[in-house]
Design a protein around this motif. Structure first.
Motif, PDB file in Angstrom:
ATOM      1  N   ASN A 156      82.098  55.163  65.647  1.00  0.00           N
ATOM      2  CA  ASN A 156      82.863  55.670  64.403  1.00  0.00           C
ATOM      3  C   ASN A 156      83.777  55.197  64.052  1.00  0.00           C
ATOM      4  OD1 ASN A 156      83.762  57.094  66.774  1.00  0.00           O
ATOM      5  ND2 ASN A 156      85.049  58.292  65.258  1.00  0.00           N
ATOM      6  N   ILE A 157      84.634  54.139  64.694  1.00  0.00           N
ATOM      7  CA  ILE A 157      85.543  53.397  64.386  1.00  0.00           C
ATOM      8  C   ILE A 157      85.131  52.097  63.877  1.00  0.00           C
ATOM      9  CG2 ILE A 157      87.557  52.163  65.335  1.00  0.00           C
ATOM     10  CD1 ILE A 157      87.885  55.291  65.452  1.00  0.00           C
ATOM     11  N   ILE A 158      84.320  51.311  64.440  1.00  0.00           N
ATOM     12  CA  ILE A 158      83.674  49.939  63.671  1.00  0.00           C
ATOM     13  C   ILE A 158      82.947  50.292  62.817  1.00  0.00           C
ATOM     14  CG2 ILE A 158      81.774  49.641  65.415  1.00  0.00           C
ATOM     15  CD1 ILE A 158      82.702  46.931  65.862  1.00  0.00           C
ATOM     16  N   ASP A 159      82.241  51.269  62.423  1.00  0.00           N
ATOM     17  CA  ASP A 159      81.362  51.764  61.439  1.00  0.00           C
ATOM     18  C   ASP A 159      81.665  53.236  61.031  1.00  0.00           C
ATOM     19  OD1 ASP A 159      79.842  49.367  61.166  1.00  0.00           O
ATOM     20  OD2 ASP A 159      78.741  49.944  63.311  1.00  0.00           O
ATOM     21  N   PRO A 160      82.556  53.284  60.321  1.00  0.00           N
ATOM     22  CA  PRO A 160      83.062  54.678  60.048  1.00  0.00           C
ATOM     23  C   PRO A 160      81.914  55.600  59.258  1.00  0.00           C
ATOM     24  CG  PRO A 160      85.068  53.118  59.418  1.00  0.00           C
ATOM     25  CD  PRO A 160      83.699  52.371  59.755  1.00  0.00           C
ATOM     26  N   TYR A 161      81.870  56.751  59.605  1.00  0.00           N
ATOM     27  CA  TYR A 161      81.039  57.640  58.801  1.00  0.00           C
ATOM     28  C   TYR A 161      81.400  57.682  57.241  1.00  0.00           C
ATOM     29  CZ  TYR A 161      80.142  59.345  63.469  1.00  0.00           C
ATOM     30  OH  TYR A 161      79.768  59.305  64.789  1.00  0.00           O
ATOM     31  N   ASP A 187      92.516  51.740  56.459  1.00  0.00           N
ATOM     32  CA  ASP A 187      92.239  52.519  55.449  1.00  0.00           C
ATOM     33  C   ASP A 187      92.857  53.748  55.402  1.00  0.00           C
ATOM     34  OD1 ASP A 187      89.826  50.941  55.051  1.00  0.00           O
ATOM     35  OD2 ASP A 187      88.530  52.170  55.949  1.00  0.00           O
ATOM     36  N   TYR A 188      93.168  54.498  54.327  1.00  0.00           N
ATOM     37  CA  TYR A 188      94.263  55.666  54.576  1.00  0.00           C
ATOM     38  C   TYR A 188      93.944  56.581  53.513  1.00  0.00           C
ATOM     39  CZ  TYR A 188      96.679  53.477  50.674  1.00  0.00           C
ATOM     40  OH  TYR A 188      97.041  52.845  49.427  1.00  0.00           O
ATOM     41  N   LYS A 189      94.603  57.856  53.244  1.00  0.00           N
ATOM     42  CA  LYS A 189      94.423  58.688  52.085  1.00  0.00           C
ATOM     43  C   LYS A 189      95.708  58.621  51.448  1.00  0.00           C
ATOM     44  CE  LYS A 189      91.517  62.134  54.021  1.00  0.00           C
ATOM     45  NZ  LYS A 189      90.466  62.222  53.204  1.00  0.00           N
ATOM     46  N   ASP A 190      95.832  58.496  50.191  1.00  0.00           N
ATOM     47  CA  ASP A 190      97.043  58.133  49.430  1.00  0.00           C
ATOM     48  C   ASP A 190      97.473  59.672  49.083  1.00  0.00           C
ATOM     49  OD1 ASP A 190      95.357  59.310  46.964  1.00  0.00           O
ATOM     50  OD2 ASP A 190      95.502  57.627  46.072  1.00  0.00           O
ATOM     51  N   LEU A 191      98.655  59.564  48.361  1.00  0.00           N
ATOM     52  CA  LEU A 191      99.472  60.765  47.884  1.00  0.00           C
ATOM     53  C   LEU A 191      98.504  61.749  47.123  1.00  0.00           C
ATOM     54  CD1 LEU A 191     102.775  59.246  47.179  1.00  0.00           C
ATOM     55  CD2 LEU A 191     102.093  60.456  48.971  1.00  0.00           C
ATOM     56  N   GLU A 192      97.308  61.367  46.635  1.00  0.00           N
ATOM     57  CA  GLU A 192      96.471  62.118  45.728  1.00  0.00           C
ATOM     58  C   GLU A 192      95.346  62.658  46.544  1.00  0.00           C
ATOM     59  OE1 GLU A 192      97.466  63.456  42.870  1.00  0.00           O
ATOM     60  OE2 GLU A 192      99.230  62.213  42.989  1.00  0.00           O
ATOM     61  N   TYR A 193      95.375  62.087  47.965  1.00  0.00           N
ATOM     62  CA  TYR A 193      94.457  62.623  48.966  1.00  0.00           C
ATOM     63  C   TYR A 193      92.973  62.071  48.702  1.00  0.00           C
ATOM     64  CZ  TYR A 193      97.775  66.234  50.324  1.00  0.00           C
ATOM     65  OH  TYR A 193      98.801  67.005  50.668  1.00  0.00           O
ATOM     66  N   TYR A 194      93.119  60.892  47.856  1.00  0.00           N
ATOM     67  CA  TYR A 194      91.702  59.911  47.698  1.00  0.00           C
ATOM     68  C   TYR A 194      91.794  59.068  48.996  1.00  0.00           C
ATOM     69  CZ  TYR A 194      91.913  61.750  42.946  1.00  0.00           C
ATOM     70  OH  TYR A 194      91.853  62.477  41.887  1.00  0.00           O
TER      71      TYR A 194
END
Length: 549
Positions: A452-457, A518-525
């Motif tokens: 799930n780390i190398i191929d995220p869901y 990868d991350y979630k931005d301030l708008e939670y996208y």
């Protein structure tokens, strides 16, 4: 208004800083399939065979099989090619190296005792791993920017421009323990990669303006270094049925990495003419160069045995403790940048570079422990078939500070991202004549990265921390390796006491490069970073020359 912002390289070093990460731990933990030509041509399936110099680093019980002394030298010529695929772009790089896989001496002493007729000892040098590889290329069109990740994090942390500004007389933000801003935020702020949305604001604008900006990316990675091991083993046999051995290994580790990442962005949010805020619609180009060096030494213990219940069957077992390392590390980062905007006075632009301070510290590391089983059959005295299974516990790696205290967050990353690797080795040898033997082998090593780390869901974001426990690491990129496979062929020649073995081995492996997490931005996208698919192929020709007496 020519913004000349180059800094003189600071010579002072931080005290107590630490930038190692779970990614660093994985980078220095691998073991290649290396050894004598006979060992490699049979896929390394020697846990139940022994009688080869490589058993000193694999199953020390194999030293008990010897009935005469042995001295040999192994040379290795390897050519590695790396292919990077991102979008429609394909880039290839290659590197050829020549080195010594191992050399050593095994002494066999006849005791005259019928219970334990031979007592053997050996010393050897072995190259356990080579870090040499180059890869990189075009990342294609960008849908985001590293600047957006840094702006996002800096805004969330609430750091003011005064906290980050390294132009303030008498103030060094890199070593300010009261503020302790991440070095990536400091470097990107002083490179104008992130800018306050208004003068003095602790909310920051990134270069990439979603919906308006267009960008392209490039990257390059060069890695060099090795893990060398010096072994001292002792062993013997009991009534030619039970062969035992114990070993002590001293390791020497040296890992160097240069990482480049660059972006060109049009319609970007660039610094305003005064450098206090930002303006939209400009052109931005910047690159981030990171240099990292990890080196040190460690030790480990090994114990193993081989049982021969009948002459045609052999069973082997070995277990290795982790290697306990004392390590030193240093790192440094440089940016080069250029910004233009119609709002700037005629003929003026931002065009310069910035450096971080040098990060220099010591740490401790415990590599994975290993356990292996083997079975081998000897048919008609001419055909040998062998099979090994090895369990390598990458999820049990341990990172500590110099005083031996655990970095809990980093060890949690190890447990979250990595798992144990399963290794299967198969080998065969056929003695055509008393002097000539033909060999073949295969080895498969599963990926140590969790699926799930190398191929995220789908719609899942894995935040991969690369800043270290004190946020002094400024290299955002990382690479996750998938499984490896080895195919080998070889032949051996014996004449009286002299022997020569030749092997050819092909290794193939897939990997995934990430420019940043990868991350979630301030708008939670969810924001997905640029990636590249990597294909690694290594072809090795190995020669062993030796003598038994």
């Amino acid at each position: 208004m020519n913004k000349s912002l180059a800094l003189t390289l600071a010579l002072s070093l931080p005290l107590g800083a630490a930038a190692q990460t779970a990614i660093d731990a994985m980078s220095i933990s691998g073991n290649d399939l290396r050894g004598t030509a006979r060992f490699m041509s049979m896929g390394g399936a020697f846990t139940a065979l022994g009688g080869d110099m490589s058993t000193l680093t694999q199953n020390p019980g194999g030293i008990g099989v010897y009935r005469s002394s042995d001295i040999n030298l192994t040379l290795d010529l390897s050519a590695t090619s790396m292919k990077s695929e991102a979008g429609d772009g394909i880039d290839k790089q290659s590197k050829t190296t020549f080195g010594v896989n191992n050399f050593g001496y095994i002494g066999s002493v006849y005791t005259g005792n019928s219970t334990m007729p031979f007592f053997n000892w050996g010393v050897s040098y072995s190259r356990k791993a080579s870090f040499n590889r180059n890869y990189g290329g075009y990342l294609g069109s960008l849908g985001t920017s590293y600047s957006n990740l840094v702006a996002n994090n800096t805004t969330l942390d609430g750091f003011t421009p005064g906290d980050l500004d390294d132009n303030t007389p008498g103030y060094n933000p890199y070593f300010n323990n009261d503020v302790a801003a991440p070095w990536s935020s400091i470097l990107m702020f002083n490179s104008y990669v992130i800018n306050p949305v208004s003068p003095g604001s602790s909310t920051y604008s990134a270069l990439f303006d979603y919906g308006n900006s267009r960008g392209e990316g490039w990257y390059g990675i060069e890695e060099k270094g090795h893990i060398d091991e010096y072994n001292i083993d002792f062993g013997g046999n009991i009534e030619d049925v039970f062969f035992w051995g114990v070993g002590f290994g001293i390791t020497d580790l040296d890992f160097k990495q240069y990482a480049y990442y660059g972006e060109d962005i049009s319609n970007a949010n660039v610094p305003d003419a005064d450098g206090k805020s930002y303006v939209a619609g400009g052109d931005a180009s910047y690159s981030l160069d990171n240099v990292k060096h990890i080196w040190g030494s460690g030790f480990n213990f090994k114990v193993g045995f081989i049982v021969k219940p009948i002459n045609e069957l052999r069973l082997g077992f070995a277990i290795h403790t982790p290697t306990y390392y004392n390590l030193s590390q240093e790192s440094h980062a440089v940016t080069n940048f250029a910004y233009n905007s119609d709002t700037y006075p005629a003929g003026e632009s931002y065009n310069s570079s910035r450096d971080t301070e040098w990060d220099d510290f010591d740490w401790k590391f415990r590599s994975p422990w290993r356990m292996m089983f083997g079975v081998a059959g000897v048919i008609d005295g001419r055909l040998i078939l062998s099979a090994d299974y090895e369990y390598r516990a990458y999820g049990n790696m341990k990172i500590q500070d110099w005083e031996g205290y655990d970095y809990t967050a980093l060890n949690d990353d190890v447990n979250t991202w990595y798992k144990s690797s399963n290794i299967v080795r198969l080998g065969a040898e056929y003695r055509v004549t008393p002097s000539l033997s033909l060999r073949a082998g295969y080895c498969f090593e599963s990926t140590p990265v969790k699926s799930n780390i190398i191929d995220p869901y789908e719609n899942e974001v894995n935040y991969i921390y690369t800043s270290g426990p004190d946020d002094t690491e400024t290299q955002p990129s990382y690479t996750f390796d998938r499984s490896s496979s080895y195919v080998s062929l070889g032949l051996g020649y014996r004449y009286k006491n002299f022997y020569a073995d030749l092997a050819y081995m092909h290794r193939s492996q897939k990997s995934v490069y990430h420019a940043f997490t990868d991350y979630k931005d301030l708008e939670y996208y969810n924001v997905n970073a640029p990636t590249a698919k990597l294909s690694r192929n290594t072809n090795s020709v190995v020669l062993t020359l030796g003598m038994r007496f």
